[in-house]
Write a protein that holds these residues in place. Structure first.
Motif, PDB file in Angstrom:
ATOM      1  N   ALA A   1       2.128   8.933  -6.464  1.00 48.76           N
ATOM      2  CA  ALA A   1       2.513  10.342  -6.354  1.00 48.76           C
ATOM      3  C   ALA A   1       3.530  10.713  -7.426  1.00 48.76           C
ATOM      4  CB  ALA A   1       3.070  10.635  -4.965  1.00 48.76           C
TER       5      ALA A   1
ATOM      6  N   ASP B   1       0.832  -1.206   0.000  1.00 53.06           N
ATOM      7  CA  ASP B   1       0.000   0.000   0.000  1.00 53.06           C
ATOM      8  C   ASP B   1       0.868   1.259   0.000  1.00 53.06           C
ATOM      9  OD1 ASP B   1      -2.322  -1.477   0.014  1.00 53.06           O
ATOM     10  OD2 ASP B   1      -2.678  -1.278   2.165  1.00 53.06           O
ATOM     11  N   GLU B   2       1.945   1.245   0.789  1.00 60.13           N
ATOM     12  CA  GLU B   2       2.829   2.409   0.842  1.00 60.13           C
ATOM     13  C   GLU B   2       3.561   2.597  -0.480  1.00 60.13           C
ATOM     14  OE1 GLU B   2       3.841   2.404   5.645  1.00 60.13           O
ATOM     15  OE2 GLU B   2       5.015   1.146   4.278  1.00 60.13           O
TER      16      GLU B   2
ATOM     17  N   LEU C   1       4.991   8.717   5.485  1.00 58.22           N
ATOM     18  CA  LEU C   1       3.900   7.798   5.171  1.00 58.22           C
ATOM     19  C   LEU C   1       3.257   7.263   6.440  1.00 58.22           C
ATOM     20  CD1 LEU C   1       5.700   5.843   2.320  1.00 58.22           C
ATOM     21  CD2 LEU C   1       3.723   7.345   2.010  1.00 58.22           C
TER      22      LEU C   1
ATOM     23  N   ASP D   1      -1.725  13.273   0.370  1.00 53.98           N
ATOM     24  CA  ASP D   1      -1.120  13.147  -0.951  1.00 53.98           C
ATOM     25  C   ASP D   1      -0.368  14.426  -1.323  1.00 53.98           C
ATOM     26  OD1 ASP D   1      -2.078  10.597  -1.223  1.00 53.98           O
ATOM     27  OD2 ASP D   1      -3.715  11.120  -2.595  1.00 53.98           O
TER      28      ASP D   1
ATOM     29  N   GLU E   1       2.492   1.692  -3.411  1.00 51.79           N
ATOM     30  CA  GLU E   1       1.519   2.185  -4.390  1.00 51.79           C
ATOM     31  C   GLU E   1       1.262   3.677  -4.203  1.00 51.79           C
ATOM     32  OE1 GLU E   1      -2.933   1.072  -6.133  1.00 51.79           O
ATOM     33  OE2 GLU E   1      -2.160   0.036  -4.349  1.00 51.79           O
ATOM     34  N   ARG E   2       1.223   4.132  -2.959  1.00 52.99           N
ATOM     35  CA  ARG E   2       1.039   5.566  -2.708  1.00 52.99           C
ATOM     36  C   ARG E   2       2.202   6.376  -3.260  1.00 52.99           C
ATOM     37  NH1 ARG E   2      -0.231   8.457   2.605  1.00 52.99           N
ATOM     38  NH2 ARG E   2      -0.695  10.074   1.063  1.00 52.99           N
TER      39      ARG E   2
END
Length: 324
Positions: free
Chosen positions: A54, A46-47, A282, A288, A49-50
């Motif tokens: 970005a 998940d991190e 994070l 974002d 992908e974030r």
């Protein structure tokens, strides 16, 4: 678009999903090394992908999955599928030693990985055992052929050329690539950590003239992946040779990439120490907008060039700690 203070557009990120590897290549991880990052410090899917999302919103178009050996990260095809679906990304590739590739080639292709770089320093089994620390060639060849069968194209073979170690194997590797339709990329060893500094450096400028004459190679202008290699090909286009020469002819003026390590540290240059840690942001719940601002701040740290030639003892971290 992301641009650094020297006007270079940053549109390529090399994403390390693990610093661990099942080989101990003589120019990379020393035998007996145990100082790997603890799993609780790895960025989660998940991190990751974030962060990549970005970067994509800021104009990054290319992502390469690396390690260590990236296929040691459990469920890597799942991550690849999540990244390939991100808006804005146009190229998802993977660098691997191929020892695990026979089990994952089809899943990676289905997940959206379009191109592969496979590390292969010799076709001699004994030479590969000496370089990698174990009898690795059979597993690598199985993985390589599985990738070919899965339809990956192009497949690039990365060969770290070392004086007195495998420099006599280059022509055989060219023949192998011609036979199978692979691209061969010769790479100069970089002085990263004690392993890199003791890697029998070979100046590829001394190798190129003989290869150009032997195989009638001509310069190629077409882009092959947006990386630092300079390419030559046979007149019929049946074989392509790339050279990556960070020491003898560096490419810093056109550097378009940064590296994200498994623990969320952005490294701006292999040969410098500038870095920016994203994991604390994070895990503190940054927005974002805050994440994008941090990435822009990090890019401002990117140095003009490395100093591999001027200060070969400067970088003490190993290649796998940065991301291949």
């Amino acid at each position: 678009m992301l641009a650094d203070r020297f006007g270079r557009t940053i549109e390529y990120i090399r994403l390390s999903v693990t610093d661990r590897c099942d080989l101990r290549c003589s120019y990379c991880i020393p035998k007996g090394f145990k100082g790997f990052e603890e799993p609780e410090n790895w960025l989660t899917f998940d991190e990751i992908e974030r962060v990549i999302g970005a970067f994509a919103r800021l104009g990054t178009r290319r992502v390469r999955l690396t390690g260590g050996e990236p296929l040691l990260r459990r469920n890597l095809p799942e991550l690849a599928g999540r990244l390939s679906a991100l808006p804005g990304l146009t190229d998802l590739s993977l660098t691997t030693n191929a020892t695990q590739l026979s089990k994952h080639a089809e899943a990676l292709k289905e997940a959206g990985v379009s191109r592969l770089n496979i590390s292969l320093d010799s076709l001699r089994r004994d030479c590969m055992a000496d370089i990698t620390g174990r009898d690795s060639l059979p597993a690598i060849m199985d993985g390589l052929m599985a990738a070919k069968a899965a339809g990956f194209a192009p497949i690039k073979l990365n060969m770290v050329a070392m004086q007195g170690v495998n420099d006599g194997d280059i022509e055989a590797m060219v023949g192998f690539c011609i036979e199978h339709g692979f691209v061969l990329r010769l790479i100069e060893a970089m002085p990263m950590g004690d392993t890199g500094r003791n890697a029998h450096y070979l100046d590829l400028q001394t190798v190129l003239p003989g290869l150009r004459e032997r195989f009638d190679l001509v310069p190629q202008t077409a882009e092959l992946g947006g990386g630092p290699a300079r390419y030559w090909s046979t007149p019929d286009g049946g074989f392509t040779l790339g050279l990556i020469t960070p020491i003898s002819q560096h490419f810093c003026a056109t550097c378009n990439r940064v590296r994200l390590s498994v623990d969320g540290t952005l490294y701006m240059c292999l040969g410098q120490e500038e870095r920016f840690e994203l994991r604390p942001l994070l895990r503190a719940g940054c927005s974002d907008a805050e994440l994008e601002a941090a990435i822009r701040e990090a890019i401002e740290l990117k140095p003009e060039k490395h100093e591999f030639r001027e200060k070969p003892d400067k970088i003490v971290r190993f290649m796998s700690m940065t991301g291949g």
